[in-house]
Design a protein around this motif. Structure first.
Motif, PDB file in Angstrom:
ATOM      1  N   THR A 180      20.354  27.222  64.125  1.00  0.00           N
ATOM      2  CA  THR A 180      20.323  26.774  65.521  1.00  0.00           C
ATOM      3  C   THR A 180      20.463  25.266  65.590  1.00  0.00           C
ATOM      4  O   THR A 180      21.197  24.730  66.440  1.00  0.00           O
ATOM      5  CB  THR A 180      19.010  27.210  66.197  1.00  0.00           C
ATOM      6  N   ARG A 229      24.064  24.372  64.869  1.00  0.00           N
ATOM      7  CA  ARG A 229      24.951  24.755  65.972  1.00  0.00           C
ATOM      8  C   ARG A 229      24.789  23.811  67.155  1.00  0.00           C
ATOM      9  O   ARG A 229      25.775  23.403  67.774  1.00  0.00           O
ATOM     10  CB  ARG A 229      24.652  26.194  66.388  1.00  0.00           C
ATOM     11  N   ARG A 230      23.533  23.424  67.477  1.00  0.00           N
ATOM     12  CA  ARG A 230      23.316  22.549  68.626  1.00  0.00           C
ATOM     13  C   ARG A 230      23.866  21.138  68.369  1.00  0.00           C
ATOM     14  O   ARG A 230      24.363  20.485  69.289  1.00  0.00           O
ATOM     15  CB  ARG A 230      21.832  22.467  68.978  1.00  0.00           C
ATOM     16  N   ILE A 231      23.807  20.667  67.134  1.00  0.00           N
ATOM     17  CA  ILE A 231      24.400  19.363  66.816  1.00  0.00           C
ATOM     18  C   ILE A 231      25.915  19.430  66.989  1.00  0.00           C
ATOM     19  O   ILE A 231      26.543  18.502  67.527  1.00  0.00           O
ATOM     20  CB  ILE A 231      24.042  18.923  65.385  1.00  0.00           C
ATOM     21  N   LEU A 236      26.680  19.289  70.634  1.00  0.00           N
ATOM     22  CA  LEU A 236      26.478  17.934  71.133  1.00  0.00           C
ATOM     23  C   LEU A 236      27.669  17.054  70.774  1.00  0.00           C
ATOM     24  O   LEU A 236      28.168  16.274  71.610  1.00  0.00           O
ATOM     25  CB  LEU A 236      25.184  17.358  70.564  1.00  0.00           C
ATOM     26  N   PRO A 257      25.353  15.796  77.992  1.00  0.00           N
ATOM     27  CA  PRO A 257      24.675  16.587  76.957  1.00  0.00           C
ATOM     28  C   PRO A 257      23.356  17.157  77.461  1.00  0.00           C
ATOM     29  O   PRO A 257      22.739  16.639  78.389  1.00  0.00           O
ATOM     30  CB  PRO A 257      24.439  15.572  75.839  1.00  0.00           C
ATOM     31  N   ASP A 258      22.922  18.205  76.800  1.00  0.00           N
ATOM     32  CA  ASP A 258      21.603  18.799  77.049  1.00  0.00           C
ATOM     33  C   ASP A 258      20.550  17.877  76.418  1.00  0.00           C
ATOM     34  O   ASP A 258      20.645  17.543  75.233  1.00  0.00           O
ATOM     35  CB  ASP A 258      21.551  20.187  76.406  1.00  0.00           C
ATOM     36  N   ILE A 292      17.011  17.223  69.323  1.00  0.00           N
ATOM     37  CA  ILE A 292      17.313  17.783  68.003  1.00  0.00           C
ATOM     38  C   ILE A 292      18.028  16.746  67.139  1.00  0.00           C
ATOM     39  O   ILE A 292      17.696  16.549  65.955  1.00  0.00           O
ATOM     40  CB  ILE A 292      18.170  19.061  68.151  1.00  0.00           C
ATOM     41  N   PHE A 293      18.997  16.058  67.723  1.00  0.00           N
ATOM     42  CA  PHE A 293      19.719  15.023  66.982  1.00  0.00           C
ATOM     43  C   PHE A 293      18.764  13.941  66.478  1.00  0.00           C
ATOM     44  O   PHE A 293      18.840  13.503  65.321  1.00  0.00           O
ATOM     45  CB  PHE A 293      20.807  14.406  67.860  1.00  0.00           C
ATOM     46  N   ASP A 297      19.294  18.945  73.100  1.00  0.00           N
ATOM     47  CA  ASP A 297      20.180  18.693  71.967  1.00  0.00           C
ATOM     48  C   ASP A 297      20.027  17.259  71.458  1.00  0.00           C
ATOM     49  O   ASP A 297      20.095  17.002  70.243  1.00  0.00           O
ATOM     50  CB  ASP A 297      21.633  18.953  72.362  1.00  0.00           C
TER      51      ASP A 297
END
Length: 310
Positions: free
Chosen positions: A35, A38-40, A43, A5-6, A12-13, A9
């Motif tokens: 955003t 979308r990133r979750i 992930l 994973p990034d 963000i989580f 991200d």
């Protein structure tokens, strides 16, 4: 196999888990809610499992979400620590500052400035290299090098002009009291002169006055050394006449320990410059050191010996 994973991200989580909602996390991160959502989703796809159970009122961590929450929070802590260091260094310059300085310039002129700088910036560990060599600024790990004369050939380095050192002839009253003072450049041939050596050869004197130039006959009695500081000390002790930067002579001229010889004649000035890796994203420790140099080196009016008295 899951895809790595990034780290962003994961941050963000962790923010979503901390705040309990996509909207609050988006506001905290300064990102659009779309955003964050979308990133979750990206992930979750990379890890192969859902991390959050979404409801209309709140998001709940799945068992997988609970398992990765602590590592995700650790990334936030590490980023916060990096930001804290960066913010502190912007407010309070700190860290090791490696500077290459010509030894004569440091010993004769810069010592008071270096002492003041060290006291003003107690969190900077100043490391000075006074070797006469031209250091490899980037390869040898220097933040800054101060150089006199010459040009910078390395395109990776940035140059900052600091000052042009005016150069004149000086002697001690101890010398002129017994040998007199020359009244023309030609008369210097009959005097004791103290001459700088560069690459093993004496540096010739070419005196200038307005549009006139006068090369000096250096064939008389001469002491040569590859140290400005030694010649400076010899001149103060009455050993002869020497050429030196006005900056070096200024306090001793004001105190009456040196006098100017042929004051209407001057030697070509020497440029003092700072070289460093880049102007962009320059550490504040380097910037404040350059500012201190500029403040110290800029020309200042001479004070008389009387004005130096308490």
């Amino acid at each position: 196999m899951p895809t790595a994973p990034d780290p962003f991200d994961l941050m963000i989580f962790a923010r979503v888990a901390e705040t309990g909602s996509f909207s609050a996390a988006a506001e905290r991160l300064g990102l659009p809610k779309s955003t964050v959502s979308r990133r979750i989703s990206v992930l979750e796809s990379q890890l192969g499992e859902r991390l959050l159970q979404r409801t209309t009122r709140r998001n709940f961590l799945t068992e997988m979400g609970q398992r990765i929450l602590i590592p995700a929070e650790q990334i936030i802590h590490e980023v916060d620590a990096v930001m804290a260091v960066a913010e502190h260094r912007q407010v309070t310059p700190s860290g090791r500052l490696r500077v290459s300085v010509p030894g004569d310039l440091a010993a004769i002129s810069l010592a008071p400035m270096l002492a003041d700088f060290s006291k003003a910036y107690s969190e900077i560990q100043l490391e000075l290299d006074l070797s006469p060599r031209y250091v490899d600024v980037i390869g040898d790990g220097f933040d800054l090098a101060i150089r006199i004369g010459g040009e910078t050939q390395d395109l990776q380095l940035t140059t900052r002009h600091l000052v042009d050192l005016g150069i004149g002839l000086y002697a001690s009253p101890l010398y002129t009291d017994h040998a007199g003072a020359p009244d023309t450049p030609e008369a210097l041939a009959r005097h004791d002169v103290l001459v700088l050596l560069a690459d093993g050869l004496p540096v010739s004197w070419l005196l200038n006055r307005d549009a006139l130039s006068a090369p000096v006959d250096m064939s008389g009695r001469r002491v040569s050394a590859n140290s400005y500081e030694l010649l400076f000390r010899l001149a103060r002790s009455g050993a002869g006449i020497t050429a030196m930067p006005d900056l070096f002579a200024r306090p001793y001229l004001a105190a009456g320990e040196l006098i100017r010889i042929l004051p209407e004649w001057r030697l070509p000035p020497a440029m003092v410059r700072a070289v460093f890796p880049s102007r962009q994203l320059m550490p504040r420790k380097t910037r404040v050191f350059i500012d201190a140099l500029l403040s110290h080196l800029k020309p200042r009016p001479l004070r008389s010996a009387q004005s130096l008295s308490p």
